[in-house]
Design an enzyme around this catalytic site. Structure first.
Site, short mmCIF file in Angstrom:
data_model
loop_
_atom_site.label_atom_id
_atom_site.label_comp_id
_atom_site.label_asym_id
_atom_site.label_seq_id
_atom_site.Cartn_x
_atom_site.Cartn_y
_atom_site.Cartn_z
CE LYS A 97 -31.71 28.06 -10.53
NZ LYS A 97 -30.38 28.69 -10.57
N GLY A 158 -23.45 33.65 -15.27
CA GLY A 158 -22.12 34.16 -14.95
C GLY A 158 -21.62 35.29 -15.81
CB ALA A 184 -28.80 33.14 -15.23
N GLY A 185 -27.22 36.01 -14.98
CA GLY A 185 -26.76 37.15 -15.76
C GLY A 185 -26.86 38.50 -15.09
CG ASN A 206 -23.78 31.99 -7.20
OD1 ASN A 206 -23.84 30.76 -7.29
ND2 ASN A 206 -22.81 32.54 -6.51
CB THR A 207 -21.66 35.20 -11.10
OG1 THR A 207 -21.84 33.83 -11.46
CG2 THR A 207 -20.29 35.67 -11.59
#
Length: 256
Positions: A97, A158, A184-185, A206-207
């Site tokens: 990645k 995040g 992301a986000g 993830n976050t």
């Protein structure tokens, strides 16, 4: 079965998960198991990829998950390429990645350095999954040099703000010749469902999993969101209208 295919490899899950920010390795494992993911990203700067006893890596079953090293923290193409080469030399599959984020505040990807690194890594036989701004022009250039996917951000890393770049992602999806993974986000299962409803092939989270008190349960919730969004996309969403339209006929209403 409606499988996700990347570089000729099939996956039943369309949810990828990251391994950063978790309060413990057990919470990370809980999130992975709850999500049903088959691809797990690991930041090369955070682990000793050559050491199977690394505290994080020892908790990831490589027979169950494709370990996807990421170049998080790389500030330019040279750093990203070096990290990818180190991972392959340590025995990882040649999948990476690609992340090039020189700005430490917003962590937005550098388009020029990302394209430069992608060209080098593709020529060296890597399966490259590049993380990018939601830029349709850059996405086309990356596909032309041979990347296996494009991974436009929904919002900055995040932030949990959701699909703030929806219009640009829609163009990327329309023009794509490789899978589009929204990365992301995404902070809620509804965000993942929206991305999938738009026609994204997969999402990476993830976050949103790491900061919740119950990562396993949240992983399961994201799994359902991804599956629901994909099913809705395949079924075909109804056309949006500006005026109301009755779902039941009004003619002859309460008449003899």
């Amino acid at each position: 079965m409606d499988e996700l295919v990347i570089a000729g490899r099939s996956f039943t899950s369309r949810l990828l998960v990251g391994t950063g920010k978790f309060a413990s390795n057990q919470q990370m494992v809980d999130a992975m198991e709850g999500s049903g993911a088959e691809i797990v990203t690991v930041a090369l700067r955070r682990v000793d990829i050559e050491n199977p006893d690394d505290s994080m890596l020892s908790h990831i079953d490589r027979n169950r998950y494709l370990l996807l090293p990421n170049t998080s923290g790389a500030r330019d193409a040279d750093e990203a390429v070096r990290l990818a080469r180190l991972a392959r030399a340590a025995g990882c599959e040649p999948w990476v990645k690609l992340e090039v984020t020189p700005d430490p505040y917003y962590l937005l990807p550098d388009p020029i350095e990302t394209l430069k690194a992608a060209e080098i890594l593709v020529k060296e036989g890597f399966t490259v999954l590049p993380y990018i701004n939601a830029d349709p022009v850059l996405a086309k250039h990356l596909q032309e040099v041979g990347t296996a996917t494009v991974m436009p951000l929904g919002a900055p890393i995040g932030t949990n703000k959701g699909v703030r770049t929806a219009d640009s992602i829609a163009i990327i999806i329309e023009q794509a010749t490789v899978p589009v993974i929204v990365d992301a986000g995404l902070g809620a299962p509804s965000h993942a469902a929206l991305a999938m409803e738009m026609g994204a092939d997969a999402v990476l989270v993830n976050t949103a999993l790491a900061v919740t008190p119950n990562p396993g349960q949240m992983g399961a919730a994201f799994k359902k969101g991804v599956e629901a969004g994909r099913e809705a996309y395949l079924a075909g969403l109804g056309e949006q209208r500006d005026r109301a339209e009755a779902s039941s006929p009004l003619t002859g209403f309460l008449r003899n």
